[in-house]
Each structure stands twice: as C-alpha cells, then as structure tokens.
Design a protein around this motif. Sequence first.
Motif, PDB file in Angstrom:
ATOM      1  N   ALA A  69      -7.251  12.069  -3.698  1.00 26.00           N
ATOM      2  CA  ALA A  69      -7.944  10.915  -3.326  1.00 26.00           C
ATOM      3  C   ALA A  69      -9.123  10.244  -4.448  1.00 26.00           C
ATOM      4  O   ALA A  69      -9.205   9.353  -4.867  1.00 26.00           O
ATOM      5  CB  ALA A  69      -8.445  10.751  -2.110  1.00 26.00           C
ATOM      6  N   ASP A  70      -9.963  11.268  -4.692  1.00 21.75           N
ATOM      7  CA  ASP A  70     -10.973  10.962  -5.646  1.00 21.75           C
ATOM      8  C   ASP A  70     -10.685  10.549  -6.826  1.00 21.75           C
ATOM      9  O   ASP A  70     -10.957   9.737  -7.596  1.00 21.75           O
ATOM     10  CB  ASP A  70     -12.111  11.975  -5.557  1.00 21.75           C
ATOM     11  N   THR A 122       0.781  -1.271   0.164  1.00 17.14           N
ATOM     12  CA  THR A 122      -0.082   0.220   0.176  1.00 17.14           C
ATOM     13  C   THR A 122       0.905   1.219   0.027  1.00 17.14           C
ATOM     14  O   THR A 122       0.593   2.364  -0.730  1.00 17.14           O
ATOM     15  CB  THR A 122      -0.919  -0.013   1.310  1.00 17.14           C
ATOM     16  N   ALA A 181      -8.784   7.419  -6.960  1.00 13.99           N
ATOM     17  CA  ALA A 181      -9.701   6.188  -6.667  1.00 13.99           C
ATOM     18  C   ALA A 181     -10.388   6.014  -7.979  1.00 13.99           C
ATOM     19  O   ALA A 181     -10.701   4.753  -8.490  1.00 13.99           O
ATOM     20  CB  ALA A 181     -10.613   6.414  -5.568  1.00 13.99           C
ATOM     21  N   THR A 221      -7.197   0.433   0.549  1.00 13.85           N
ATOM     22  CA  THR A 221      -7.796   1.050  -0.572  1.00 13.85           C
ATOM     23  C   THR A 221      -8.151   2.455  -0.674  1.00 13.85           C
ATOM     24  O   THR A 221      -8.260   3.329  -1.837  1.00 13.85           O
ATOM     25  CB  THR A 221      -8.922   0.085  -1.248  1.00 13.85           C
ATOM     26  N   ARG A 222      -8.461   3.206   0.420  1.00 11.33           N
ATOM     27  CA  ARG A 222      -8.912   4.158   0.665  1.00 11.33           C
ATOM     28  C   ARG A 222      -8.025   5.256   1.468  1.00 11.33           C
ATOM     29  O   ARG A 222      -8.423   6.076   2.186  1.00 11.33           O
ATOM     30  CB  ARG A 222     -10.308   4.335   1.253  1.00 11.33           C
ATOM     31  N   ASP A 238      -7.325   8.941   1.195  1.00 15.80           N
ATOM     32  CA  ASP A 238      -8.483   9.787   2.050  1.00 15.80           C
ATOM     33  C   ASP A 238      -7.698  10.452   3.378  1.00 15.80           C
ATOM     34  O   ASP A 238      -8.178  11.530   3.417  1.00 15.80           O
ATOM     35  CB  ASP A 238      -9.633   9.194   2.271  1.00 15.80           C
ATOM     36  N   HIS A 239      -6.950   9.785   3.607  1.00 18.53           N
ATOM     37  CA  HIS A 239      -6.433  10.210   5.133  1.00 18.53           C
ATOM     38  C   HIS A 239      -5.229  10.884   4.783  1.00 18.53           C
ATOM     39  O   HIS A 239      -4.507  11.618   5.681  1.00 18.53           O
ATOM     40  CB  HIS A 239      -5.959   8.942   5.818  1.00 18.53           C
TER      41      HIS A 239
END
Length: 416
Positions: free
Chosen positions: A167-168, A119, A171, A156-157, A160-161
């Motif tokens: 992030a969007d 990751t 994704a 996978t998200r 976002d952090h």
Amino acid sequence: MIDALKQAEAAVAACFDTPAWATTERDLVAALDAAHRIEQRLAAVKLTLVRELDGRGTATAQGATSTAVWLRDRLRLGVGVARRLVELAATLDNAPPGVRAALTSGAVDVDQVRVIATTVETVQTTAGTEAADKAVGVLVDWAAQFDATLLRRLGTRILDHVAPDIADAAAEAALRAQESRAARDRHITISEQTDGRLRLAGILDTETAAALRAAIDPLTTPTGPDDTRTPGQRRHDALADVCRLSLRTGELPENGGDLAQVVVTTGYDGLTRQLGTGALDSGPHLSSDAVRRLACDASILPAVLGGAGQPLDVGRQRRLISGPLRRALVLRDRGCAFPGCDRPPRWCDGHHIRHWADGGDTSLANAVLLCGHHHRHVHHGDWVVQLGGDGRPEFVPPTWLDPEQVPRRNHYHRRN
C-alpha cells in the motif's frame, strides 16, 4: 423480458397513482427505499441492453454514427449523458461479478458502481486478482454507508485494506504520478482585452496553489460591515496587493535593464488640476483619479517634453514617501490607519493627506498609511483625513454616514 418489464411498468404506474398522503411515515420511508432499489436494478437492466445493442452494432446498422448518438435520438438524451451510458455499460460488462451483483441487488447506485469499477481496475493492475476480489467486497460494504464522492476518496487507500504490504509503495507511486501530471499541466494564460484589462486563466500545481492561497487568503476577508465587494473582487484586490508588495521590495529581477516597476506618463498641469489622464508604458490609459492615487507612493521623474512628446530634459528621480520617512510613518501608524482595518504596514501605501500635486509636502505631518482597498476608498469617497491633536491620523466620515461627522480612528493596531 418484455412481459416482465411491462408488468413492472404497470406496477410502478399503479404506485404513482396511489395517494402518498394516506401512507404512514414509516411506510413512506420503506417505499422510498424500495423505489431506490428498483431504480438501481432497472439501471442494471438498461446497461445490459445498451451493452448488447452496442456489441451488435445496432446503431450503425440503423444509420447512426455511434451508439451514443443513436441513444441520444432514441431516448432523447443529451449526447454527454448518452456517451457516459455507453461507457458505463462497457465498464460494468468488464467488471468483476461482484460489482454487477451489487447493482442488480440494488445495494449500490450507478455512480457508486462507476467508482467501484474504476477502483477495482486499479487494484487489479497494482496488486492482482485476489486483491481485486477483496476490494469489491470492501467497496460494496462502504457503499452502503457513503455516497460516490466519499467512496472515491476512501478508494484511494483501498490497498491498506486488501494489500497492506504494497500500500505505501503504491501510494507513493500514485503521488509521484500526480505531481508529474500537475507539473506537466501547469500554465497561466494572460489575454489582453481591448480596454487594457487582462483575463487570467490557468492551472497551478499543488505547491504553487498552496503558496497563492497563503498569500491572498488573509487579504480576502471583508474589511468591515460596509465592505460590499464580491468574493471575486476581494480576491482580485488581494492579488493586486501581493503584486504591489513584490514591486515594493525591490527584490524582483531587472526587466530590460530597469527595476520591475509600473510606469505612468502624465502631464504636470493635468495632474495638479485633477484632470489629466495617464498612459501606462504598455499602452492603456488611466483616469486622473487612478494617476493621482498611484502618485501617492511612487517615484516621480520630472521631464520636459518637446512638441512631439520627445524627452528633452529629464530631472532627478525623487521618491515621495520612502526611506526614513516611511519608517517613521510605520512606527506611527503601525498599519492601515483607516478605522477598523487590520492590514499590516507591508500591505500599505503612503498617502498624502494633502496631495503632492496640490502643493502638499512630503512629511510625516502630511502622510498616512493606507492599504490598497482603503487607499482607493479615500480617493473615490467623501472621507476627510486629518491629524488629531496628538499627531495621530483620524478620519471624518461623510454626512450621509454620520451627520455629526465625528472623527474616527483605527484602534486595531495596539500601542504600548
């Protein structure tokens, strides 16, 4: 290092010889936590040694073709396990310092390290070094609460952090890449077996998988307490029902100038005596029971054949249960008429109560709607189908099921 490992080995052996039954529950839990931390720290040491040996070429110097093969023989590991050990050692060596520190501290296990390293590498490529460093801290904190499987899902998200501004977009790009891989990898393989059966294998893309599940899931539930089919058999029968429905709609494209259809050739005398087998146009043969079951709701094309089987005189095609008669049958039965079945009319065949080959006529008084499962069940079982005094179908169970043979009806399909 050798002396320290020997001391550790002796200490572990002493712990093993200590009787656990004499330990309090609180101390047992504390000992389990400590053993787990030590296991992860030893894993970090082991990976460090594997990485160094691999880098020095020790395996090839000793005649092995690779470090994985050498580890298989040296440590008596499966080759797959040995190969993953080498790969993880390389991953850990190239990972940010925080990942290695987490493993050596015992805060995470080997499987979690693999997820964290993968990751963080993705974050490094997508958002840069600063975001990757943040991701290590976030993932290590999560690892204290979640196992590797859930950690991978949360990862996978991770943007976002650590990088919410991209992030969007990231994704969306990942989702498009996933859909592209799914479209590339989609396939169905159909292998014909020697006895006429087919073996199916393949991979469906996400949309097709959703469509398949939507189509067959409602048909895979057990039809009642006496349904002894395995889940795999229920999925098979559901797929068969979907195919029959597609053929019945008449909306499939033509194939070689004819409507999509299943063609069975059988002799009239054999059909009436319940002895004749049938042949599919694709070659395989069917038993007399299967032929008679298919004939219940089929188009019959009478033909006079010569001695060598050549068609000499082909008559007019006659649909047995269709058109206005089928509509009347649907209005009367509202679905599969077998007791306790909830299958709707579109999943049902028209069944002759007295078989057409036995002289039964094609009429509402001699027909009943049955789903594919119960159509087979009636043909192969000892149930007797009849119409009650009010013209509704009822089913007389065999004596082994009900010695009194009290007729049963389907009460699922409600009527006004």
